[in-house]
Write an enzyme that holds these catalytic residues in place. Structure first.
Site, PDB file in Angstrom:
ATOM      1  N   TYR A 103       0.833  -1.202   0.000  1.00  0.00           N
ATOM      2  CA  TYR A 103       0.000   0.000   0.000  1.00  0.00           C
ATOM      3  C   TYR A 103       0.872   1.258   0.000  1.00  0.00           C
ATOM      4  O   TYR A 103       0.602   2.221  -0.738  1.00  0.00           O
ATOM      5  CB  TYR A 103      -0.912  -0.007   1.230  1.00  0.00           C
ATOM      6  CG  TYR A 103      -1.667   1.280   1.462  1.00  0.00           C
ATOM      7  CD1 TYR A 103      -2.769   1.613   0.684  1.00  0.00           C
ATOM      8  CD2 TYR A 103      -1.284   2.154   2.481  1.00  0.00           C
ATOM      9  CE1 TYR A 103      -3.473   2.795   0.898  1.00  0.00           C
ATOM     10  CE2 TYR A 103      -1.978   3.332   2.710  1.00  0.00           C
ATOM     11  CZ  TYR A 103      -3.068   3.647   1.917  1.00  0.00           C
ATOM     12  OH  TYR A 103      -3.755   4.823   2.135  1.00  0.00           O
ATOM     13  N   THR A 132      -7.004  18.221   0.661  1.00  0.00           N
ATOM     14  CA  THR A 132      -6.477  17.486  -0.488  1.00  0.00           C
ATOM     15  C   THR A 132      -7.427  17.641  -1.672  1.00  0.00           C
ATOM     16  O   THR A 132      -8.618  17.353  -1.569  1.00  0.00           O
ATOM     17  CB  THR A 132      -6.298  16.005  -0.138  1.00  0.00           C
ATOM     18  OG1 THR A 132      -5.253  15.895   0.839  1.00  0.00           O
ATOM     19  CG2 THR A 132      -5.891  15.203  -1.367  1.00  0.00           C
ATOM     20  N   LYS A 139      -3.463  20.985  -0.894  1.00  0.00           N
ATOM     21  CA  LYS A 139      -2.542  19.929  -1.292  1.00  0.00           C
ATOM     22  C   LYS A 139      -2.992  19.283  -2.605  1.00  0.00           C
ATOM     23  O   LYS A 139      -4.170  19.015  -2.803  1.00  0.00           O
ATOM     24  CB  LYS A 139      -2.478  18.852  -0.197  1.00  0.00           C
ATOM     25  CG  LYS A 139      -1.538  17.690  -0.482  1.00  0.00           C
ATOM     26  CD  LYS A 139      -1.518  16.718   0.701  1.00  0.00           C
ATOM     27  CE  LYS A 139      -0.530  15.583   0.485  1.00  0.00           C
ATOM     28  NZ  LYS A 139      -1.014  14.612  -0.524  1.00  0.00           N
ATOM     29  N   ARG A 156       0.175   8.224  -6.853  1.00  0.00           N
ATOM     30  CA  ARG A 156      -0.897   7.267  -6.571  1.00  0.00           C
ATOM     31  C   ARG A 156      -2.219   7.643  -7.226  1.00  0.00           C
ATOM     32  O   ARG A 156      -3.216   6.956  -7.049  1.00  0.00           O
ATOM     33  CB  ARG A 156      -1.096   7.155  -5.050  1.00  0.00           C
ATOM     34  CG  ARG A 156       0.105   6.573  -4.347  1.00  0.00           C
ATOM     35  CD  ARG A 156       0.020   6.720  -2.836  1.00  0.00           C
ATOM     36  NE  ARG A 156      -1.104   6.031  -2.246  1.00  0.00           N
ATOM     37  CZ  ARG A 156      -1.149   4.718  -2.024  1.00  0.00           C
ATOM     38  NH1 ARG A 156      -0.137   3.948  -2.406  1.00  0.00           N
ATOM     39  NH2 ARG A 156      -2.208   4.168  -1.446  1.00  0.00           N
TER      40      ARG A 156
END
Length: 387
Positions: A25, A156, A252, A279
């Site tokens: 992960y 985010t 972010k 990611r």
């Protein structure tokens, strides 16, 4: 135990001690993982300018981040499921950051809750927010962050839709892990991890279970999270969150000059140049390659931080010299946490500060805030704008 001299040493130990699904992960990107790899390899293309016959005494790595004094301009980035890398992982990482003198950022998708960390750490920390469709939950978690004395909200922006991470699907990633035969065989060799997990009550997503409507246990959690990331997040919604929060705000996931100009005009206290550690959008340009364009676009309007790809103090120095005010580390401290718990996070921070300090000296600088282009040798094509 062998001497731990660099972040890679912690990574080696982490791989031996953490369950495979949680190692994968952390140590993976989306799709082909090209952006995940280039986040690191592009740092290696930048060379350092060695200087000699310079007084190297009285050096300091002290700086500030959004007005907060820090031992070095490095924060611990938000990492989901940190409490699955090591029992009570978020608490241990937050304590290590507090004692070292750098900010810690708790993820929305943490195992330990806001309240758990606030009670255990007894000091302000930052909270990273994912914007969910459930407005009641969104407003409640912002209020919970305020009550937990979080000193900044890290919003985010680059996870409205999940990029596919092949390893997570193949491993059946979950928290806690589903006890299939392959998982049981793996866990049988990870006894340190298992003992820690048996001793803690924190094994679920503490910010969500028992707080989101209809999510009383893990059986209802996966369906809730699959539906909740808000694909309609736009600047109007960001403005409403800013007004609802009312405190320090960091945006972010900025990886484009146009988005950086929007964020700077929006009134954020800082932006984090980031591609989510490779990611999300596979094929995106590395954060360090985009940094110079973003600095040129908004460098005097907003504090610029950089996340994605930092594995050493030299990487931190390169980011600062290219115009970042500070850097964020995620995987580098997770390696330490999974390897050695709280002591491993502290060791990761020590390694990065020592590398930053020594490299700074050998580049002829005594103050981390004085770093600049004069300290770097940059390939001609590195600074060319992308068409």
């Amino acid at each position: 135990m062998p001497a731990i001299t660099c972040i890679d040493d912690l990574k080696t130990l982490y791989r031996r001690r953490a369950p495979r699904m949680f190692y994968d992960y952390a140590e993976s990107g989306s799709y082909t993982e090209s952006t995940f790899r280039e986040n690191c390899t592009d740092f290696q293309r930048i060379k350092l300018r060695q200087r000699v016959a310079v007084d190297m005494t009285g050096r300091t790595t002290k700086s500030t981040m959004i007005g907060q004094e820090v031992a070095m301009p490095v924060a611990l980035a938000p990492v989901g499921m940190t409490g699955m890398q090591c029992a009570d992982g978020e608490i241990k990482a937050a304590r290590a950051a507090r004692d070292f003198g750098v900010p810690y950022t708790l993820s929305t998708m943490s195992i330990c809750s806001l309240e758990d960390v606030a009670e255990a750490v007894q000091a302000p920390f930052w909270f990273q927010l994912y914007v969910m469709r459930d407005q009641e939950f969104l407003e409640a978690i912002i209020e919970r962050a305020r009550r937990a004395r979080c000193s900044a909200l890290v919003l985010t922006l680059d996870l409205q839709i999940l990029g596919q991470r092949h390893k997570d699907l193949k491993n059946g990633l979950s928290a806690p892990p589903k006890l299939t035969l392959p998982v049981l065989l793996d866990l049988a060799t990870k006894w340190r991890w298992g003992i820690g997990m048996l001793r803690t009550k924190r094994r679920f997503f503490g910010n969500i279970v028992g707080h989101a409507k209809g999510v009383g246990d893990t059986s209802s959690l996966s369906s809730w999270t699959a539906e909740q990331f808000d694909p309609q997040l736009d600047w109007d919604k960001i403005a409403r969150i800013r007004d609802l929060w009312g405190g320090k705000l960091i945006l972010k996931g900025i990886n484009d000059p146009e988005d950086a100009r929007m964020a700077a005009g929006f009134g954020a206290d800082a932006i984090i140049v980031s591609n989510h550690g490779g990611r999300q959008l596979d094929g995106a340009v590395s954060a360090i390659r985009m940094l110079p364009e973003i600095v040129q676009a908004v460098g005097d309007q907003v504090e610029i931080h950089l996340d994605s790809g930092i594995r050493s103090g030299q990487d931190v120095l390169k980011a600062l010299a290219l115009g970042a005010h500070a850097a964020h580390i995620g995987r580098a401290y997770i390696y330490g946490l999974g390897a050695m718990g709280e002591a491993g996070v502290t060791r990761a921070l020590e390694i990065i500060r020592n590398e930053l300090d020594v490299t700074m000296a050998l580049c002829g600088e005594r103050d981390v805030t004085a770093l600049g282009r004069q300290n770097l040798l940059i390939p001609p094509d590195f600074l060319q704008p992308w068409a």
